[in-house]
Design a protein around this motif. Sequence first.
Motif, PDB file in Angstrom:
ATOM      1  N   GLU A   1      77.762 -32.638  32.484  1.00  0.00           N
ATOM      2  CA  GLU A   1      78.149 -31.225  32.511  1.00  0.00           C
ATOM      3  C   GLU A   1      79.009 -30.948  33.747  1.00  0.00           C
ATOM      4  O   GLU A   1      78.923 -31.667  34.749  1.00  0.00           O
TER       5      GLU A   1
ATOM      6  N   HIS B   1      76.454 -24.645  37.619  1.00  0.00           N
ATOM      7  CA  HIS B   1      77.309 -24.960  36.483  1.00  0.00           C
ATOM      8  C   HIS B   1      78.614 -24.193  36.602  1.00  0.00           C
ATOM      9  O   HIS B   1      78.629 -23.015  36.955  1.00  0.00           O
ATOM     10  N   GLN B   2      79.707 -24.856  36.298  1.00  0.00           N
ATOM     11  CA  GLN B   2      81.023 -24.244  36.492  1.00  0.00           C
ATOM     12  C   GLN B   2      81.337 -23.167  35.466  1.00  0.00           C
ATOM     13  O   GLN B   2      82.138 -22.262  35.742  1.00  0.00           O
ATOM     14  N   THR B   3      80.735 -23.240  34.279  1.00  0.00           N
ATOM     15  CA  THR B   3      81.083 -22.279  33.221  1.00  0.00           C
ATOM     16  C   THR B   3      79.897 -21.499  32.684  1.00  0.00           C
ATOM     17  O   THR B   3      80.095 -20.469  32.023  1.00  0.00           O
ATOM     18  N   ASP B   4      78.678 -21.951  32.945  1.00  0.00           N
ATOM     19  CA  ASP B   4      77.484 -21.293  32.413  1.00  0.00           C
ATOM     20  C   ASP B   4      76.574 -20.890  33.576  1.00  0.00           C
ATOM     21  O   ASP B   4      75.823 -21.709  34.095  1.00  0.00           O
TER      22      ASP B   4
END
Length: 269
Positions: free
Chosen positions: A206, A244-247
């Motif tokens: 991830e 987390h970069q997006t979530d």
Amino acid sequence: MALPVPHYYQILHSPGVVARVTVNDIPFYRRAVDFAMSPAGPFNHMIVPGDNVVVLELTPAPGPVPPTVTQTFDFRIMRESDDRVVFRAKWPDLVDYPKPEKGDPPTRYLDQDKRLPAVYTGRFEPDFENPRPIWLDAPTGAFPAEGTREQHDAVLELYEAFRRRDVDGFLAASELKLAEHRRFYGAIPELAPDVAKARYGEMLREPWNLDPYDPSQLVFERRAEGRAAYVTRKDGTPALQARHQTDPSQAWRANLLLTRAEGRWRIFW
């Protein structure tokens, strides 16, 4: 040795209370909550043969507590098969407090004779055979709060494996912890080698922002006469963490318990 009789813990934790629980001087629970919570989970790995000592340290959380909230902290250890209570400590029903002195801040009192901060110590003895936690047979000794090179090496092994997205290295750094888990709880399907490798490999792939490793910010708490070290950060955040970069709902956080095993410091929980 056959697996021990399964036991579990349950906590009822209300807002307004910052709680720390140690079991045999090993940190078990440290938390403040924004809403009433009731975490629960397996507990056998915390139990030692003979006398077990549980210490609750409760302090007031900053800020006002809504008047509709009934402040409490209730810690229980129970047998899984029938929910028989082996140990229970509940605040504010722990000890008798003296009356507040004139000039004491009124917000520190739940009522006229129950107040925070509070410390409670209780004991219990298991009535079943349970494995000895590996830290119990580690040598005692002193070490500085900033940690030793060997202790940092144990933490760095896990950190670097995460940074490299190296699932084999990640599992190797956690090998003792997984072995301890099997001794107390048996073979767990999701922790079988192939399953764990697939699971953690997927997690490591991830997109993460891993916080830099800054040894000057880590604190190595001496626990159980130096048999164990509890690794956190000076600001109270986890020793290792990634976002987390997006979530935003996903994060990896790790406060680590170390002990000396096979001649070196290793992560055991």
